[in-house]
Design a protein around this motif. Structure first.
Motif, mmCIF file in Angstrom:
data_model
loop_
_atom_site.group_PDB
_atom_site.id
_atom_site.type_symbol
_atom_site.label_atom_id
_atom_site.label_comp_id
_atom_site.label_asym_id
_atom_site.label_seq_id
_atom_site.Cartn_x
_atom_site.Cartn_y
_atom_site.Cartn_z
ATOM 1 N N ASP A 118 15.437 -10.761 -11.338
ATOM 2 C CA ASP A 118 15.171 -9.527 -12.065
ATOM 3 C C ASP A 118 16.481 -8.907 -12.536
ATOM 4 O OD1 ASP A 118 13.746 -7.525 -13.212
ATOM 5 O OD2 ASP A 118 13.154 -6.526 -11.355
ATOM 6 N N LYS A 128 18.288 -5.279 -14.083
ATOM 7 C CA LYS A 128 18.155 -3.832 -14.256
ATOM 8 C C LYS A 128 19.385 -3.284 -14.955
ATOM 9 C CE LYS A 128 15.104 -3.145 -10.279
ATOM 10 N NZ LYS A 128 13.908 -2.872 -11.099
ATOM 11 N N PHE A 172 14.971 2.144 -18.552
ATOM 12 C CA PHE A 172 13.959 1.192 -19.008
ATOM 13 C C PHE A 172 13.596 1.400 -20.475
ATOM 14 C CE2 PHE A 172 12.829 1.600 -14.390
ATOM 15 C CZ PHE A 172 13.188 0.311 -14.025
ATOM 16 N N SER A 200 13.688 -6.188 -23.062
ATOM 17 C CA SER A 200 12.708 -5.162 -22.699
ATOM 18 C C SER A 200 11.387 -5.782 -22.260
ATOM 19 C CB SER A 200 12.479 -4.206 -23.882
ATOM 20 O OG SER A 200 11.935 -4.890 -24.983
ATOM 21 N N ASN A 242 12.115 -5.950 -18.636
ATOM 22 C CA ASN A 242 12.802 -4.805 -18.047
ATOM 23 C C ASN A 242 11.948 -3.541 -18.214
ATOM 24 O OD1 ASN A 242 14.941 -3.155 -16.979
ATOM 25 N ND2 ASN A 242 15.480 -2.595 -19.068
ATOM 26 N N PRO A 243 11.198 -3.121 -17.168
ATOM 27 C CA PRO A 243 11.119 -3.758 -15.855
ATOM 28 C C PRO A 243 10.213 -4.999 -15.895
ATOM 29 C CG PRO A 243 9.721 -1.825 -15.922
ATOM 30 C CD PRO A 243 10.443 -1.863 -17.229
ATOM 31 N N LYS A 244 10.128 -5.666 -14.772
ATOM 32 C CA LYS A 244 9.424 -6.945 -14.697
ATOM 33 C C LYS A 244 7.978 -6.779 -15.172
ATOM 34 C CE LYS A 244 10.535 -9.708 -11.449
ATOM 35 N NZ LYS A 244 10.738 -10.337 -10.113
ATOM 36 N N HIS A 291 4.006 -3.252 -16.922
ATOM 37 C CA HIS A 291 5.229 -3.556 -16.184
ATOM 38 C C HIS A 291 5.231 -2.860 -14.825
ATOM 39 C CE1 HIS A 291 7.317 -5.110 -19.870
ATOM 40 N NE2 HIS A 291 6.415 -4.340 -20.443
#
Length: 1047
Positions: free
Chosen positions: A416, A418, A429, A439, A442-444, A497
């Motif tokens: 991941d 960040k 984010f 994106s 981000n986030p997963k 996400h």
């Protein structure tokens, strides 16, 4: 007769014949289509293939590179600019470096060094190191890659000429500590921030400042703890009565090159004077003077320490500077929590402006590093551990990439990524800031879907976005134009996400553009302290612009697109802090359906506004549907279903499916798919709103939604069809048996119900194993069993040979195929092979769209877009984006000041440095990249006008490279007053017979004004000295050549 039945009948053919017989009286909705109408176009990819392993940032060209464990390297620029280097090997790429604006260096786990061109986007060369690589260093403006080996030797690779240079540096620890005979790797190499003729080299038990010009060690550092000194938090206390030498792990230059910090295995952080090796301060993250004997050592911020437990190690540190390089902070990862808790925090030691070296003392510098202006702990909220970070320096490519970063790229051990705002420490984010593929993860990403949206409505929703308010992180590169794709319906790609983010993008053009993304941030509605806000499902009603989403904690939320009546962008942050209160404290929090309309963020002018929160406390949610006629249904793991009329909103039905079916079958039921249709059921003689629910055991349930009076509606269970599918029903689709158009409930059809209109419908149900077509009177028409597990399916309208649209049904299977079927007979037109392998865990999140596009979820971090009615195009059919800008001149490298020069620092010119490292027989240029890179080089005399600001080619990286910073205590620091370092080429000066003696006399007469003169004087002095230094440098180079090359 026996021969007739010798071979078993082909069940597939039997099924096809049976389906044909059953549908012989039905209209063929796929008429005019044949196998040749279906070819696969591989249009684009979204996201990143594999887990991220390496990171690099290029502030001059404004690019960023990420490498993965699958051997892919993604290079990103401005919106939609992305180039992927796919290697033949699948070895993970663990290190990336940008060099000279045109080269990208990559290193894999087998110590292979790969050189890529950003101009030609090709692999230029590969080189296998002569041993295991333990450290790497490069300078953005120079041609070389320094390679530290586990043997302690440093070899140098000439990136510009794609060859190994003859110069090497032997293991210096053997010279500093002769009694230490064990081999030690080169743990780190750092180029001096102001003199590329000097290196800082770290070994296990010492650190050395090495001079290229003399070939000697200038200074060395060895951390010694006398008896009784506590040392770092991770130092065993059994031998506290002895002298100890905590091993080193890293060493860093202060941006001015006058101080050094070393990081040790015991988590000691030791500051040194770089000129004479004096220890200034030894500390940990929380304690100071840990090298001084103490009767009562205190550890871990005042807490007594269990000898059997250790803190997490410090895995990395960066010495960061602001626009003014004298304003610095130290960012440290790890070293502040128990080892079993993992690494989840950063510590920032903000030192402020560094005292003047010429007038300060060792004692003052000790206090300076012992008492930073700010000591800040920055937590990263994630279950995964931090394994690396990268400051994204904005003002220049120098100071080891740490010049005035606004973001820190944080890499976790689960792959991941960040983006942390610096120095605030907030995780960012915002999708508009980052490239679309970034994106995307981000986030997963936790779920994905897509839905058609009328073009006019989509454009109207996009116009609500306030353009240009958020600057993008990357500005480099130029996207190539793709062939135009015109659709009346836009394909809205929706992703859910972690942390409660929902994003909606237009995927109709084949590429995502995050300048036109609609975003919902649930933390701004529910509060950032809410638990488990990961999005599990999203249902969007395009015609009414209403959205329903479910969360991992079992809650669901209703949103509606509209104007915010309370819009106030100047509202203070107090509103956000008040919204962080839990929903349970809201005045409207009673019951299952909670009104949250008052929690609209004030900064949203127009967008998706919260309406209601559904909190049924029924465990997880298994199915959701937001219809286009104002009704919503949510199904739960417990078998409960809730139907809501959004016009209230109000709950109009709630019951358990097992209770409903108890009179018919004693099984446990739960909803696995939901669809709202407008159709005639059971030959009623009229049409109504029909809610169909597919269950976990393959049964199909029918409910009618009928008007009740006073604008209210009621939900009545009608009947259920047993055994429609052999497994849980994943999808329900309604089609008009004459036109092939969907019979999904729409507002225009709902308004016709009062006229008694009769709408017939075919109903298609699909599980992961089979699918069936039935009529709304429950007549079963056709049935098909799949040999491979089906991830998803859907209807597409394909242009046929009669210049009209026909309907087909396509399924995406876990065997990496798309099967195209006719309606209603389910005969197979074609099987299209996907150009990649699908992870079965995510295939169900693929989506088939009416346009023939299919969004394929390849893996957790990657998706692809294909079209089933294309021309057989491949990714290689499209031109790749442009990365290299041949107008971006590299800024000049920072130089030493006058005081450092008179303290004995010997400068070396770029040309002499090249000769020193590569020898007189440096290989000739092999690639045009050599010429292109020299055209942009700060050492090319042609570029001097642009670097002094008199040419339009001057690159701009967030303002002047060395102008005064952010107004923090800058007025008292003139010794290191860093205006842009300009070499003043004055013809009178260059050709005047100025001697060293004359220069020394003028220096002596004006020595009192050294602080005021600063770098301007240093630059002028360096120019005047060029001719005079020629003779002396020749003797220096001669001695080095004799030592290194045997001349």
């Amino acid at each position: 007769m026996s021969k007739m039945f010798k071979n078993k009948p082909n069940l597939k053919n039997v099924t096809n014949v049976t389906n044909s017989l059953k549908t012989v009286r039905e209209r063929d909705l796929s008429t005019g289509l044949s196998m040749r109408n279906f070819k696969l176009d591989d249009l684009t990819r979204y996201g990143i293939a594999g887990s991220i392993m390496g990171m690099a940032y290029e502030p001059v060209q404004s690019l960023m590179a990420l490498s993965t464990d699958k051997g892919h390297i993604h290079v990103y620029g401005q919106q939609r600019v992305e180039v992927v280097f796919e290697l033949k090997t699948t070895l993970p790429i663990i290190t990336l470096k940008f060099i000279k604006g045109i080269y990208l260096v990559a290193i894999d786990t087998k110590n292979t060094i790969l050189i890529f061109s950003l101009s030609s986007k090709k692999l230029l060369a590969s080189y296998t190191a002569p041993g295991m690589i333990s450290s790497i260093e490069s300078d953005y403006s120079l041609d070389y890659l320094l390679i530290g080996l586990v043997s302690g030797v440093i070899v140098i690779y000439d990136v510009d000429r794609c060859a190994l240079a003859p110069f090497k540096i032997d293991n210096l620890q053997k010279i500093i500590i002769p009694e230490e005979r064990t081999a030690t790797p080169v743990l780190s190499i750092k180029w001096h921030p102001r003199d590329f003729g000097t290196l800082l080299i770290t070994y296990n038990y010492c650190c050395a400042v090495y001079s290229f010009t003399t070939g000697e060690i200038k200074t060395s550092f060895r951390y010694e703890l006398p008896p009784g000194a506590p040392g770092g938090d991770n130092l065993p206390k059994d031998d506290i009565d002895l002298y100890r030498y905590p091993p080193m792990v890293n060493a860093l230059w202060h941006p001015n090159g006058l101080n050094v910090v070393t990081i040790h295995e015991d988590n000691s952080i030791v500051f040194w004077d770089a000129n004479d090796g004096t220890l200034l301060q030894a500390r940990t993250l929380f304690d100071t003077d840990v090298n001084i004997p103490s009767t009562y050592p205190i550890h871990n911020n005042g807490n007594s320490k269990d000898d059997n437990k250790f803190l997490t190690p410090i895995i990395k540190a960066s010495w960061i500077c602001e626009e003014n390089p004298e304003y610095t902070s130290l960012l440290i990862c790890g070293g502040d929590s128990n080892e079993e808790e993992g690494i989840h925090t950063f510590t920032m030691l903000d030192f402020g402006v560094t005292p003047k070296y010429s007038i300060t003392s060792y004692e003052k510098m000790s206090r300076f590093y012992a008492a930073p202006k700010q000591h800040k702990v920055i937590p990263i909220h994630a279950t995964a551990n931090i394994i690396d970070f990268l400051p994204l320096g904005q003002s220049s490519p120098y100071f080891n990439g740490n010049h005035n970063p606004s973001f820190i790229l944080v890499l976790l051990d689960d792959g991941d990524l960040k983006f942390m705002n610096y120095p605030t420490g907030n995780i960012n984010f915002k999708s508009e800031i980052f490239p679309p593929s970034i994106s995307w993860i981000n986030p997963k990403i936790t779920c994905s879907t897509a839905t058609p949206v009328p073009r006019a409505q989509w454009l109207g929703m996009l116009n609500s976005k306030e353009k240009g308010k958020v600057p993008t992180l990357l500005k480099g590169g130029l996207p190539t134009k793709r062939p135009p794709r015109s659709h009346d319906l836009r394909s809205a790609l929706i992703t859910g996400h972690q942390n409660g983010y929902i994003r909606m993008r237009d995927a109709s053009l084949g590429e995502l553009d995050d300048s036109s993304v609609l975003e919902i941030d649930l933390s701004s509605v529910l509060g950032s302290n809410s638990s488990n806000m990961d999005i599990t499902q999203v249902s969007f009603a395009a015609e009414t612009a209403e959205l329903l989403c479910s969360l991992a904690n079992g809650d669901a939320l209703l949103f509606k697109f509209g104007l915010n009546k309370n819009y106030n962008p100047r509202m203070s942050d107090l509103n956000k802090r008040l919204q962080d209160l839990s929903i349970g404290n809201s005045r409207n929090s009673e019951g299952i359906l909670i009104n949250i309309a008052d929690r609209v963020p004030y900064y949203i002018r127009e967008g998706f506004l919260p309406v209601s929160l559904i909190r049924a406390n029924q465990k997880s949610i298994t199915a959701i549907k937001n219809s286009n006629v104002g009704f919503v249904c949510v199904g739960y793991e417990t078998g409960e279903i809730i139907v809501i009329d959004r016009r209230g909103p109000a709950i109009i039905f709630q019951d358990n499916l097992s209770n409903i079916m108890s009179k018919k079958k004693s099984s446990f039921y739960k909803a696995t798919s939901i669809e709202f249709l407008i159709a005639e059921i059971n030959e009623d003689g009229y049409s109504s709103i029909v809610m169909t629910i597919g269950t976990n055991i393959g049964d199909l349930m029918f409910f009618k939604i009928l008007p009740y009076g006073n604008g209210r509606f009621t939900v009545n269970f009608v009947d259920a069809l047993d055994g429609v599918n052999s497994d849980s029903i994943k999808e329900i689709i309604g089609l008009d048996p004459i036109s092939g158009n969907p019979t999904t409930a729409r507002m225009q059809d709902m308004q016709k119900l009062s006229t008694g209109v009769i709408i017939q419908s075919l109903i298609i149900t699909r599980s992961s194993k089979d699918m069936r077509v039935i009529k709304s009177n429950k007549t079963k028409l056709s049935y098909k069993v799949f040999n491979s597990v089906v991830g998803t399916g859907g209807i597409s309208m394909i242009y046929n040979e009669q210049k009209k649209y026909s309907t087909v049904y396509s399924v995406v299977t876990n065997s990496n195929e798309i099967k195209v079927l006719s309606i209603p007979s389910l005969a197979e037109f074609n099987t299209l092979v996907l150009p990649y392998s699908i992870n079965p865990q995510y295939s169900y999140q693929s989506v088939v769209l009416p346009s023939g596009d299919v969004v394929v979820r390849i893996d957790q971090t990657e998706a692809g877009l294909v079209n089933i009615a294309g021309k057989g195009l491949k990714q290689s059919s499209f031109d790749s984006d442009i990365l290299f800008n041949d107008q971006m001149v590299i800024p000049q490298r920072p130089t030493i000041n006058t005081l450092q020069y008179f303290r004995g620092t010997k400068l070396i010119t770029y040309d002499d440095f090249i000769t020193l490292i590569s020898g007189p027989n440096r290989p000739l240029t092999k690639n045009p990249e050599s010429r292109l890179s020299y055209n942009l080089s700060p050492y090319n005399p042609v570029n001097m006008p642009s670097l002094t600001g008199s040419s339009p080619r001057t690159p701009t990286l967030g303002g002047g490279f060395f102008s005064k910073g952010k107004g923090k205590d800058n007025d008292d620091d003139d010794e290191f007053k860093y205006d842009k370092p300009v070499r003043k080429y004055n013809s009178n000066i260059l050709h005047s017979p100025v001697t060293v003696k004359h220069v020394m006399r003028s220096i002596t007469n004006g020595i009192e004004s050294i602080d005021e003169g600063g770098n301007d004087y240093a630059s002028e002095f360096k120019d005047n000295m060029n001719q005079s230094m020629t003779d002396t440098r020749n003797s220096v180079l001669s001695s080095v050549f004799k030592a290194k090359f045997g001349f």
